[in-house]
Structures are given as structure tokens and as C-alpha cells.
Design a protein around this motif. Structure first.
Motif, short mmCIF file in Angstrom:
data_model
loop_
_atom_site.label_atom_id
_atom_site.label_comp_id
_atom_site.label_asym_id
_atom_site.label_seq_id
_atom_site.Cartn_x
_atom_site.Cartn_y
_atom_site.Cartn_z
N MET A 1 38.69 63.39 92.39
CA MET A 1 38.48 64.37 91.35
C MET A 1 36.99 64.61 91.20
N LYS A 2 36.61 65.86 91.19
CA LYS A 2 35.23 66.25 90.93
C LYS A 2 35.21 66.89 89.56
N LEU A 3 34.60 66.19 88.62
CA LEU A 3 34.75 66.47 87.20
C LEU A 3 33.53 67.12 86.58
N GLY A 4 33.79 68.15 85.79
CA GLY A 4 32.77 68.76 84.94
C GLY A 4 33.21 68.61 83.50
N ILE A 5 32.34 68.10 82.65
CA ILE A 5 32.67 67.89 81.24
C ILE A 5 31.87 68.85 80.37
N ILE A 6 32.58 69.46 79.43
CA ILE A 6 31.94 70.32 78.42
C ILE A 6 32.02 69.59 77.09
N ARG A 7 30.88 69.48 76.44
CA ARG A 7 30.80 68.75 75.18
C ARG A 7 30.31 69.67 74.06
N CYS A 8 30.38 69.19 72.84
CA CYS A 8 29.91 69.94 71.68
C CYS A 8 28.39 69.87 71.58
N MET A 9 27.77 71.01 71.45
CA MET A 9 26.31 71.06 71.32
C MET A 9 25.84 70.39 70.03
N GLN A 10 26.66 70.45 68.99
CA GLN A 10 26.28 69.89 67.69
C GLN A 10 26.17 68.36 67.71
N THR A 11 26.85 67.71 68.62
CA THR A 11 26.83 66.24 68.65
C THR A 11 25.85 65.66 69.66
N GLU A 12 25.29 66.49 70.52
CA GLU A 12 24.47 65.93 71.59
C GLU A 12 23.17 65.30 71.12
N GLN A 76 37.62 68.60 70.33
CA GLN A 76 38.89 68.74 69.60
C GLN A 76 39.17 67.63 68.61
N LYS A 77 38.65 66.43 68.88
CA LYS A 77 38.87 65.31 67.95
C LYS A 77 37.76 65.22 66.90
N GLY A 78 36.61 65.78 67.22
CA GLY A 78 35.50 65.72 66.29
C GLY A 78 34.72 64.42 66.33
N THR A 79 35.01 63.58 67.32
CA THR A 79 34.28 62.32 67.41
C THR A 79 32.87 62.57 67.89
N PRO A 80 31.91 61.88 67.46
CA PRO A 80 31.94 60.77 66.51
C PRO A 80 31.71 61.19 65.06
N ILE A 81 31.50 62.46 64.77
CA ILE A 81 31.15 62.86 63.40
C ILE A 81 32.35 63.24 62.54
N GLY A 82 33.53 63.29 63.13
CA GLY A 82 34.72 63.61 62.34
C GLY A 82 34.87 65.08 62.02
N TYR A 83 34.23 65.94 62.79
CA TYR A 83 34.31 67.38 62.54
C TYR A 83 34.68 68.09 63.83
N PRO A 84 35.97 68.36 64.02
CA PRO A 84 36.40 69.08 65.23
C PRO A 84 35.82 70.49 65.27
N CYS A 85 35.62 70.99 66.45
CA CYS A 85 35.10 72.33 66.62
C CYS A 85 36.09 73.36 66.07
N PRO A 86 35.65 74.24 65.17
CA PRO A 86 36.55 75.26 64.65
C PRO A 86 36.90 76.32 65.69
N PHE A 87 36.18 76.33 66.81
CA PHE A 87 36.42 77.30 67.87
C PHE A 87 37.14 76.68 69.08
N ALA A 88 37.57 75.43 68.97
CA ALA A 88 38.12 74.69 70.10
C ALA A 88 39.31 75.39 70.76
N LYS A 89 40.28 75.82 69.98
CA LYS A 89 41.46 76.45 70.57
C LYS A 89 41.10 77.73 71.31
N LYS A 90 40.30 78.57 70.69
CA LYS A 90 39.89 79.82 71.31
C LYS A 90 39.08 79.53 72.58
#
Length: 110
Positions: A1-12, A76-90
Motif C-alpha cells: 500500500m502506498k499511502l497518502g494521509i490528509i489531516r486537519c490543518m487546525q490540529t497540525e 472525523q473523530k476530532g482527535t486530539p482536540i475533540g472537535y470533528p471537522c464540520p466539513f468532513a462529510k462534504k
């Protein structure tokens, strides 16, 4: 598997991705059923709210060799800050609809 991960900019600013990399290394979480070697192609943020750049970033990960795109758990889980992305589904729907048929999508790295 050649994996690319997308993360939340707010948590980086405070999350270096340690749990994501541990899940890859130990094949836990979403990777628990993966039997092949996992090669990390890239680890990038979504581009910030409202995640308009996420499709372009997924395309770039694929261009650089990824055959699998995964959302880091922060989206989608909001870890580690407990705030899931409100745009995750879209964002997920847009990325999946844009992916070629031979590219896998995985949710929640750990």
C-alpha cells in the motif's frame, strides 16, 4: 500500500502525527487488516476550512504515487482536540467522487 494521509490543518500546530505513524507501523486502527507493506507517500493538511483544497491535495498525493488516501483521525473523530471537522462529510464525498477507481479511501487512521 502506498499511502497518502490528509489531516486537519487546525490540529497540525500541536499534533505531529505520532499516533498516525504508530498505527501504520503497528498496523492497528484502519490498518489492522492490511497485510502488505505500507509506504507513506505523503502527510498533508486539508488546506484549511472549508477544505476546498482537499481534492487538489488528494490528487497530488496520487500523482506522487499513492494508491490509498486516508483521513487522519482528527478530521472525523476530532482527535486530539475533540472537535470533528464540520466539513468532513462534504470533503470525503468530494474526494471519493474525484478518485480514480483504482484508488482506495480509508477513514480514521487510528
Amino acid at each position: 500500500m502506498k499511502l497518502g494521509i490528509i489531516r486537519c490543518m487546525q490540529t497540525e500546530d500541536f499534533c505531529p502525527g505520532t499516533a498516525d505513524f504508530q498505527a501504520i507501523r503497528e498496523k492497528t486502527g484502519v490498518f489492522s487488516q492490511v497485510t502488505e507493506e505500507i509506504i507513506l507517500i505523503g502527510f498533508i493538511n486539508c488546506g484549511g476550512c472549508p477544505a476546498k483544497k482537499s481534492v487538489l491535495r488528494a490528487r497530488e498525493l496520487i500523482r506522487r504515487g499513492a494508491d490509498t488516501i486516508a483521513f487522519a483521525s482528527c478530521i472525523q473523530k476530532g482527535t486530539p482536540i475533540g472537535y470533528p471537522c464540520p466539513f468532513a462529510k462534504k470533503m470525503k464525498d468530494l474526494i471519493i467522487s474525484d478518485l480514480p477507481d483504482n484508488i482506495r479511501f480509508l477513514d480514521n487512521t487510528h
